[in-house]
Design an enzyme around this catalytic site. Structure first.
Site, mmCIF file in Angstrom:
data_model
loop_
_atom_site.group_PDB
_atom_site.id
_atom_site.type_symbol
_atom_site.label_atom_id
_atom_site.label_comp_id
_atom_site.label_asym_id
_atom_site.label_seq_id
_atom_site.Cartn_x
_atom_site.Cartn_y
_atom_site.Cartn_z
ATOM 1 N N CYS A 96 21.183 -54.490 4.993
ATOM 2 C CA CYS A 96 21.038 -53.125 5.318
ATOM 3 C C CYS A 96 22.069 -52.493 4.156
ATOM 4 C CB CYS A 96 21.382 -52.977 6.674
ATOM 5 S SG CYS A 96 21.655 -51.187 7.257
ATOM 6 N N HIS A 123 13.553 -52.506 12.126
ATOM 7 C CA HIS A 123 14.945 -52.339 11.598
ATOM 8 C C HIS A 123 15.078 -50.641 11.669
ATOM 9 C CE1 HIS A 123 18.323 -53.439 8.915
ATOM 10 N NE2 HIS A 123 18.287 -52.242 8.633
ATOM 11 N N GLU A 124 14.357 -50.172 11.094
ATOM 12 C CA GLU A 124 14.447 -48.505 10.968
ATOM 13 C C GLU A 124 14.375 -47.706 12.267
ATOM 14 O OE1 GLU A 124 15.847 -47.795 8.133
ATOM 15 O OE2 GLU A 124 15.116 -49.434 6.983
ATOM 16 N N HIS A 168 17.700 -48.154 13.677
ATOM 17 C CA HIS A 168 18.718 -47.092 13.054
ATOM 18 C C HIS A 168 18.592 -45.878 14.049
ATOM 19 C CE1 HIS A 168 20.802 -49.050 10.060
ATOM 20 N NE2 HIS A 168 19.578 -49.472 9.278
#
EC number: 3.5.1.88
Length: 181
Positions: A111, A154-155, A158
């Site tokens: 990341c 993953h996004e 976030h």
């Protein structure tokens, strides 16, 4: 659906390259609010995310919290990644949620907001996500697998205030990032 994703990119204004914030910045550990995808500021943010992703070597996705903006918006493009099977090109989603996930697999992630580490993270390898396109607000569903599924999760993490290091099984699953010359 793929044509809707690519058409949404055509309405983006010129993007600015923004600095990427690093952990432990508070914006990275705080859930981001949902946005109005038709708001011109969200459209500009989408363009800025794509511009920043494109100039960042090896970057396959970027979420608004990573550029210091508490907003549930992210972009993804896994087109050039060697582990990609299914891919939808470059796209941006607002307020995305996972609607179906299956076939968990463990793989290494990195990341830009945690640049010195990688980690072994278990994620679904088959995924369906629903979100809104910036500009039109059109709701779309993206069904994918393999590396693109991992990037989407993953996004979304976030946007929900999680980093990959929050998803590892323990300290043994965190590694120093290797530098290749």
């Amino acid at each position: 659906m793929s044509s809707a994703l690519s058409a949404a990119l055509e309405v983006l204004p010129a993007g600015r390259v923004l600095p990427v914030v690093r952990a432990p910045a508070e914006v990275l550990s705080t859930p981001s609010p949902h946005v109005d995808p038709t708001d011109p500021a969200v459209l500009q943010l989408a363009a800025d995310l794509v511009a920043t992703m494109r100039v960042s070597p090896g970057c396959v996705g970027l979420a608004a919290p990573q550029v210091g903006v508490a907003a549930h918006v992210f972009c993804v493009d896994v087109t050039e990644h060697p582990k990609t099977r299914t891919q939808h090109g470059t796209f941006v989603l607002c307020n995305a949620v996972v609607v179906e996930a299956s076939r968990n697999e463990r793989a290494r992630e990195g990341c830009m907001s945690v640049p010195d580490l990688t980690g072994d993270v278990k994620r679904a390898s088959r995924l369906t996500v629903r979100g809104a396109l910036p500009g039109s607000g059109e709701e779309v569903t993206v069904t994918t697998d393999a590396f693109e599924a991992r990037a989407l999760q993953h996004e979304i993490d976030h946007c929900e205030g999680f980093l990959f290091v929050d998803r590892v099984a323990g300290a043994h699953a965190i590694h120093a990032r290797k530098t290749y010359l």
